[in-house]
Design a protein around this motif. Structure first.
Motif, PDB file in Angstrom:
ATOM      1  N   TYR A  61      -3.806   5.455   0.692  1.00  0.00           N
ATOM      2  CA  TYR A  61      -4.235   6.135   1.501  1.00  0.00           C
ATOM      3  C   TYR A  61      -4.076   7.500   1.442  1.00  0.00           C
ATOM      4  CZ  TYR A  61      -5.087   1.632   3.525  1.00  0.00           C
ATOM      5  OH  TYR A  61      -5.469   0.338   3.599  1.00  0.00           O
ATOM      6  N   ASN A  97      -1.485  -1.962  -4.115  1.00  0.00           N
ATOM      7  CA  ASN A  97      -2.921  -2.840  -3.518  1.00  0.00           C
ATOM      8  C   ASN A  97      -3.765  -1.692  -3.169  1.00  0.00           C
ATOM      9  OD1 ASN A  97      -1.844  -5.196  -3.906  1.00  0.00           O
ATOM     10  ND2 ASN A  97      -0.946  -5.464  -1.791  1.00  0.00           N
ATOM     11  N   ALA A  98      -3.308  -0.572  -2.703  1.00  0.00           N
ATOM     12  CA  ALA A  98      -4.410   0.718  -1.974  1.00  0.00           C
ATOM     13  C   ALA A  98      -3.646   1.767  -1.739  1.00  0.00           C
ATOM     14  CB  ALA A  98      -4.845   0.046  -0.753  1.00  0.00           C
ATOM     15  N   LYS A 112       0.605  -1.011  -0.052  1.00  0.00           N
ATOM     16  CA  LYS A 112      -0.010  -0.006   0.013  1.00  0.00           C
ATOM     17  C   LYS A 112       0.904   1.352  -0.055  1.00  0.00           C
ATOM     18  CE  LYS A 112      -0.564   0.248   4.973  1.00  0.00           C
ATOM     19  NZ  LYS A 112       0.038  -0.920   5.410  1.00  0.00           N
TER      20      LYS A 112
END
Length: 199
Positions: free
Chosen positions: A183, A180-181, A158
């Motif tokens: 934030y 993956n991600a 991430k």
């Protein structure tokens, strides 16, 4: 003293050597060689007035950063260092800027921990990187340059952008990155052109 401290050659085990030079004082350069039973071990350094491409395309596996370090130059410090896997003590340095192409086109870090006071990550700083773990930017980061983390060559974990980031100024910042991600802090209100193109 020259061998172990200034040039930082340490025998760590059978056919294993640690190179951790400690430049300092009024010396402009230093170099030492050691003919081991496995071949020649060489360590040296030279002050670069323009601060560019200091370790370009060298076969460094691990690099030790002294805590007092404030800069890694103005461009391309570890450019195309394809063997570089570990940055030792990097997070404890006084570095505030990751310059242009500092770690581009090569290094294959499992992860990277940034210095706590880093504020800017320059254009193409990690373009073409192979960071396979998470990228977590500290809250001190306020600026990401063009293509800063573009073109990852591996599947990543991430990406966590620190709370200090309010504007992503660089274009194509994460272009062609396989993560993956991501934030994003609540304070970020806009993204530049192509920030996540082909991700």
């Amino acid at each position: 003293w020259l061998f172990e401290t200034m040039c930082g050659i340490h025998v760590a085990g059978e056919n294993e050597f640690v190179i951790a030079p400690k430049p300092g004082g009024s010396f402009a350069h230093a170099k030492a060689e050691y003919n081991s039973v496995y071949g020649k071990v060489v360590s040296g350094w030279k002050r670069q007035e323009d601060g560019t491409y200091q370790f370009e395309q060298t076969a460094i596996l691990s690099f030790y950063f002294p805590s007092c370090l404030e800069s890694i130059g103005t461009e391309g410090a570890f450019y195309k260092c394809a063997s570089l896997e570990t940055l030792v003590n990097f997070e404890n340095t006084r570095i505030t800027a990751i310059p242009i192409r500092a770690f581009a086109s090569g290094p294959k870090f499992p992860t990277i921990t940034f210095p706590k006071g880093v504020e800017t990550i320059g254009n193409n700083a990690f373009n073409g990187h192979k960071i396979s773990g998470d990228i977590i930017l500290p809250n001190s980061v306020i600026s990401l340059g063009d293509h800063a983390f573009a073109g990852s060559n591996v599947k990543m974990g991430k990406i966590v952008l620190g709370a200090g980031l309010t504007t992503i100024t660089g274009t194509y910042t994460f272009e062609k990155s396989d993560f993956n991600a991501i934030y994003i802090p609540a304070g970020v209100t806009a993204f530049p052109y192509g920030a996540f193109k082909e991700t």
